[in-house]
Design a protein around this motif. Structure first.
Motif, PDB file in Angstrom:
ATOM      1  N   SER A  71       6.252 -20.317  25.404  1.00  0.00           N
ATOM      2  CA  SER A  71       7.323 -20.507  26.355  1.00  0.00           C
ATOM      3  C   SER A  71       8.353 -19.411  26.087  1.00  0.00           C
ATOM      4  O   SER A  71       9.203 -19.322  27.055  1.00  0.00           O
ATOM      5  N   GLY A  72       8.315 -18.739  25.129  1.00  0.00           N
ATOM      6  CA  GLY A  72       9.346 -17.700  24.850  1.00  0.00           C
ATOM      7  C   GLY A  72      10.553 -17.970  23.873  1.00  0.00           C
ATOM      8  O   GLY A  72      11.662 -17.420  23.715  1.00  0.00           O
ATOM      9  N   ALA A  73      10.893 -19.431  23.879  1.00  0.00           N
ATOM     10  CA  ALA A  73      11.821 -19.937  23.369  1.00  0.00           C
ATOM     11  C   ALA A  73      12.173 -19.386  21.902  1.00  0.00           C
ATOM     12  O   ALA A  73      12.964 -19.187  21.467  1.00  0.00           O
ATOM     13  N   MET A  74      11.067 -19.478  21.215  1.00  0.00           N
ATOM     14  CA  MET A  74      10.989 -18.807  19.747  1.00  0.00           C
ATOM     15  C   MET A  74      11.503 -17.354  19.691  1.00  0.00           C
ATOM     16  O   MET A  74      12.269 -16.999  18.822  1.00  0.00           O
ATOM     17  N   VAL A  75      10.841 -16.632  20.552  1.00  0.00           N
ATOM     18  CA  VAL A  75      11.433 -15.211  20.517  1.00  0.00           C
ATOM     19  C   VAL A  75      12.677 -15.020  20.902  1.00  0.00           C
ATOM     20  O   VAL A  75      13.525 -14.304  20.325  1.00  0.00           O
ATOM     21  N   GLU A  76      13.123 -15.715  21.695  1.00  0.00           N
ATOM     22  CA  GLU A  76      14.495 -15.668  22.291  1.00  0.00           C
ATOM     23  C   GLU A  76      15.538 -16.332  21.042  1.00  0.00           C
ATOM     24  O   GLU A  76      16.495 -15.419  20.648  1.00  0.00           O
ATOM     25  N   ALA A  77      15.142 -17.274  20.283  1.00  0.00           N
ATOM     26  CA  ALA A  77      15.980 -17.672  19.240  1.00  0.00           C
ATOM     27  C   ALA A  77      16.164 -16.781  18.119  1.00  0.00           C
ATOM     28  O   ALA A  77      17.356 -16.425  17.534  1.00  0.00           O
ATOM     29  N   LEU A  78      14.933 -16.340  17.975  1.00  0.00           N
ATOM     30  CA  LEU A  78      14.647 -15.119  16.829  1.00  0.00           C
ATOM     31  C   LEU A  78      15.634 -13.943  17.067  1.00  0.00           C
ATOM     32  O   LEU A  78      16.462 -13.574  16.113  1.00  0.00           O
ATOM     33  N   SER A  79      15.492 -13.610  18.407  1.00  0.00           N
ATOM     34  CA  SER A  79      16.073 -12.209  18.565  1.00  0.00           C
ATOM     35  C   SER A  79      17.749 -12.483  18.704  1.00  0.00           C
ATOM     36  O   SER A  79      18.523 -11.781  18.513  1.00  0.00           O
TER      37      SER A  79
END
Lengths: 269, 250
Positions: A71-79
């Protein structure tokens, strides 16, 4: 350090020793894998007896992990987290090393600042949240401030100790070879001599700062920490574990990258 | 001596304050070293010879008297005096050539001349082929060769050495003795060499300054007018050695 030592000139490593080392490594990996499998098995067994809001099983955590990643949520949170972790770590490291060098090298600075250091040292970074909000606001800068405060002391003490251990004779040699000014001696002797201790401090600091990311996001800055806190409040334990895994993987990645950098820089040891 | 001495030690005394009161390490030590001369200072432990080394190197200041180099008082370490320590004290993060180059980096010369000079010194001490090795990878004898080359790099008037070969094995020491004599002849430097080893002193020196103990004082200055190379089994060599031994009293 660009000069490389010609390993072959010194008879490093023989064939038999390499084979032995290879076998030992293989056994170590085998045990490591067995440990992980055992851990997952126990987790799976225990999770089977519990509802998912107490302890979800490894399979459902893996599912959640993949879904969050897709979903991209993980990458967003990480960034988002990296956006305050990286500047916070850099600021804490640079300032900690700088103060450590100054106080380790100059007895005057040491005498002047030691009482202040003693008072400020025990303050936990979390206690600074009020200042973070007042001075920087609820944003990446505020969270970076918390992260920097955590990394600062580790780097300060590592550097201070490293400078104190620099041999007096190395400084004397440098002075007899015409390096006279304080800054010159720090740059040409003290800093490189204390570098092993300093880099150990930097490495410990990087890890500590990464752990502080969760705490630094408590007051409303987006990132992995905030995601974990929100998921906890919703009893979404699978999401909590998935993001804890991200923290671990990210730490592992950064730490091993730094370790290989450290080895290269300290090849002279 | 008619000409002015290179080094003159004049009535030097040194006391240290300790928790148990003042300790006198040296008392009224005087001697001269002529330009180009090889002088050994020999004494047992407690004779203050390392203190004397530190005073001449400008690493510490005498309590009384003065140390002069070409007539000027020595007050701080400088490029006029090249210092060689027993424990080498190489910069471990620098390669062999990096160590030798250290003093040259402070000087106003172009990088080409600097590299040339570095290589000359490495060749002089017989370390060609080891330019890129770090100190942790080379033997004690090689480390001390680097120490000597590093000290010589800034072209000092005086080469000041404190038990430089005290930590290397006997065979290497014999080799290094020959090399240090070669370097001395080739460069024409004045050498002041501190040691506790009487045989080493008599083997190397034009003159031997014999120190007594507690506090360190000059017992005698012995001329060693033997041709080089000197054989340690030679009768007159043994006679000189016995003379110095008797003066030390052991």
């Amino acid at each position: 350090m660009s000069e490389a030592t010609d390993e072959s000139a010194f008879g490093e490593g023989s064939g038999a020793a390499d084979v032995l080392r290879g076998e030992r490594n293989l056994r170590r990996y085998a045990y490591g894998v067995a440990g992980i499998v055992g851990f997952l098995a126990v987790w799976w067994a225990v999770a089977g007896t519990q509802p998912p809001y107490i302890l979800p099983g490894p399979a459902s955590v893996a599912e959640t992990f993949v879904a969050e990643l897709r979903s991209g949520a993980m990458v967003e949170a990480l960034s988002q987290s990296v956006r305050h972790w990286a500047p916070g770590t850099v600021a804490g490291t640079v300032l900690g090393v700088a103060l450590g060098l100054l106080m380790g090298w100059s007895p005057l600075a040491d005498d002047a600042f030691t009482p202040v250091v003693r008072v400020l040292r025990p303050v936990p970074p979390i206690a600074l949240i009020g200042f973070a909000i007042a001075w920087f606001g609820i944003n990446h800068a505020g969270a970076a401030f918390i992260v920097a405060a955590g990394g600062f002391w580790i780097n300060f003490y590592a550097t201070y100790g490293g400078v104190e251990n620099v041999s007096e004779e190395l400084v004397e040699v440098a002075r007899s070879l015409d390096v006279r000014s304080g800054p010159g001696l720090v740059r040409k002797v003290v800093l490189p001599a204390a570098l092993p201790e300093i880099l150990t401090g930097v490495r410990t600091g990087i890890g500590r700062c990464w752990m502080l990311v969760v705490a630094a996001e408590l007051f409303g800055v987006p990132g992995i920490g905030q995601t974990i806190v929100r998921a906890s409040n919703n009893l979404a334990v699978d999401v909590v574990i998935a993001y804890i895994l991200v923290l671990s993987l990210m730490f592992l990645l950064v730490d091993s990258a730094f370790r290989s950098f450290q080895r290269r820089v300290l090849a002279w040891q | 001596m008619a000409v002015d001495p290179k080094v003159s030690v004049e009535g030097v005394g040194k006391s240290y304050e300790t928790a148990d009161g003042a300790v006198e390490a040296l008392r009224d030590v005087s001697f001269d070293v002529a330009s180009g001369e090889f002088v050994c200072v020999v004494g047992p432990s407690g004779s203050g010879k390392t203190t004397l080394f530190r005073l001449i190197g400008g690493l510490e200041s005498p309590t009384t008297g003065s140390v002069r180099l070409d007539g000027d008082p020595v007050t701080a370490p400088s490029t006029d005096v090249g210092i060689v320590f027993q424990e080498y004290h190489l910069f471990p993060w620098r390669t062999v050539s990096g160590n030798v180059r250290f003093g040259l980096e402070q000087q106003d010369i172009d990088s080409e001349a600097r590299e040339r000079r570095t290589q000359e010194l490495i060749d002089l001490v017989g370390l060609d082929g080891f330019e890129d090795a770090y100190p942790s990878r080379i033997s004690g004898g090689m480390k001390q060769r680097v120490g000597i080359a590093r000290a010589l790099a800034v072209d000092p008037d005086l080469l000041l050495m404190d038990e430089p070969f005290g930590a290397v094995d006997a065979r290497t020491r014999d080799m290094l003795h020959e090399e240090v004599l070669d370097i001395w002849r080739e460069t024409g430097k004045t050498v002041l060499f501190v040691t506790h080893d009487v045989e080493e002193a008599v083997k190397l020196a034009d003159r031997v300054v014999v120190l007594g103990t507690e506090p360190g004082t000059v017992r005698e200055i012995v001329d060693v007018d033997l041709p080089r190379p000197r054989s340690v089994t030679d009768e007159s060599f043994v006679a000189h050695k016995e003379e110095v031994r008797a003066l030390i009293g052991d």
